[in-house]
Scaffold this motif. Sequence first.
Motif, PDB file in Angstrom:
ATOM      1  N   GLY A   1       1.264  10.058  -0.355  1.00  0.00           N
ATOM      2  CA  GLY A   1       2.233   9.905   0.711  1.00  0.00           C
ATOM      3  C   GLY A   1       3.498   9.210   0.229  1.00  0.00           C
ATOM      4  N   PRO A   2       4.619   9.458   0.902  1.00  0.00           N
ATOM      5  CA  PRO A   2       5.849   8.742   0.550  1.00  0.00           C
ATOM      6  C   PRO A   2       5.668   7.238   0.723  1.00  0.00           C
TER       7      PRO A   2
ATOM      8  N   TYR B   1       3.865  14.486   9.837  1.00  0.00           N
ATOM      9  CA  TYR B   1       4.766  15.287   9.022  1.00  0.00           C
ATOM     10  C   TYR B   1       3.934  16.173   8.121  1.00  0.00           C
TER      11      TYR B   1
ATOM     12  N   GLN C   1       4.331  18.550   4.216  1.00  0.00           N
ATOM     13  CA  GLN C   1       5.139  18.955   3.073  1.00  0.00           C
ATOM     14  C   GLN C   1       4.469  20.141   2.406  1.00  0.00           C
TER      15      GLN C   1
ATOM     16  N   GLN D   1       8.594  21.756  -1.342  1.00  0.00           N
ATOM     17  CA  GLN D   1       9.620  21.672  -0.305  1.00  0.00           C
ATOM     18  C   GLN D   1       9.755  20.230   0.196  1.00  0.00           C
ATOM     19  N   LYS D   2      10.662  20.044   1.135  1.00  0.00           N
ATOM     20  CA  LYS D   2      10.870  18.683   1.632  1.00  0.00           C
ATOM     21  C   LYS D   2       9.867  18.350   2.717  1.00  0.00           C
ATOM     22  N   VAL D   3       9.778  17.091   3.031  1.00  0.00           N
ATOM     23  CA  VAL D   3       8.895  16.616   4.091  1.00  0.00           C
ATOM     24  C   VAL D   3       9.490  17.006   5.437  1.00  0.00           C
TER      25      VAL D   3
ATOM     26  N   PHE E   1       9.180  17.083   9.769  1.00  0.00           N
ATOM     27  CA  PHE E   1       8.635  16.478  10.975  1.00  0.00           C
ATOM     28  C   PHE E   1       7.838  17.498  11.781  1.00  0.00           C
TER      29      PHE E   1
ATOM     30  N   MET F   1       0.582  19.493   2.498  1.00  0.00           N
ATOM     31  CA  MET F   1       0.117  18.109   2.642  1.00  0.00           C
ATOM     32  C   MET F   1       0.527  17.646   4.033  1.00  0.00           C
TER      33      MET F   1
ATOM     34  N   PHE G   1       0.875  14.374   6.600  1.00  0.00           N
ATOM     35  CA  PHE G   1       0.968  12.918   6.577  1.00  0.00           C
ATOM     36  C   PHE G   1       1.089  12.370   7.992  1.00  0.00           C
TER      37      PHE G   1
ATOM     38  N   PHE H   1       3.905   5.822   5.606  1.00  0.00           N
ATOM     39  CA  PHE H   1       3.127   7.040   5.501  1.00  0.00           C
ATOM     40  C   PHE H   1       1.726   6.782   4.961  1.00  0.00           C
ATOM     41  N   GLY H   2       0.766   7.541   5.503  1.00  0.00           N
ATOM     42  CA  GLY H   2      -0.570   7.537   4.945  1.00  0.00           C
ATOM     43  C   GLY H   2      -0.614   8.330   3.646  1.00  0.00           C
ATOM     44  N   PRO H   3      -1.779   8.348   2.999  1.00  0.00           N
ATOM     45  CA  PRO H   3      -1.899   9.032   1.707  1.00  0.00           C
ATOM     46  C   PRO H   3      -1.894  10.552   1.820  1.00  0.00           C
TER      47      PRO H   3
ATOM     48  N   ARG I   1      -4.525  17.085   2.007  1.00  0.00           N
ATOM     49  CA  ARG I   1      -4.102  18.379   1.467  1.00  0.00           C
ATOM     50  C   ARG I   1      -4.906  19.462   2.147  1.00  0.00           C
TER      51      ARG I   1
END
Lengths: 113, 111
Positions: free
Chosen positions: A43-44, B35, B37, B41-43, B45, B89, B91, B102-104, B107
């Motif tokens: 995560g970020p 969110y 990803q 690509q970008k994260v 919402f 992914m 989050f 953010f959480g981990p 996937r």
Amino acid sequence: DQQVKQNSPSLSVQEGRISILNCDYTNSMFDHFLWYKKYPAEGPTFLISISSIKDKNEDGRFTVFLNKSAKHLSLHIVPSQPGDSAVYFCAASSNFGNEKLTFGTGTRLTIIP
Amino acid sequence: EPEVTQTPSHQVTQMGQEVILRCVPISNHLYFYWYRQILGQKVEFLVSFYNNEISEKSEIFDDQFSVERPDGSNFTLKIRSTKLEDSAMYFCAPLEGDTQYFGPGTRLTVL
């Protein structure tokens, strides 16, 4: 509709030197800006933030600068360390952080030992 | 910084199956976000949750998605009938102060 842009997909910096990552935004409603660091499959991780009432915020090796008139912010890392190698995302929100985050596409920073 | 866990860490499913992704914040949070990803690509919402109700959702968050806080501490994101393009992914991110942590991530792989 790219409201947050990071125009440099990658950046390589020598260890010990300054890393400067840039971010531009278009939405004037954004008033809170954050930088996150991200490793693959994780995560970020929050690094540092700045609200629109400031133009600079500093935390240890990390400093964020905000230029509201240019709708531009930058993250400075000094001195750069090998552990800083990661993808860095710029993110923005409105309502001083209580709204969704809009992310940039990220910049992959590589610190060269 | 709040401690957030997400389960499972990796979920593989067949297209059309339902998946439930879970997030456990240690502390109570009023504002909560999901969110995703997609690889490379970008994260993006998905949905925000305030005081046990959805406060905003993106175009991605269509009728196949739902979010709940079933027992007051766990948050779940459900995808009723997964599609190949749901592979990403995912989050969760509680809001603490003015920062989303953010959480981990989970996937999700849809085959």
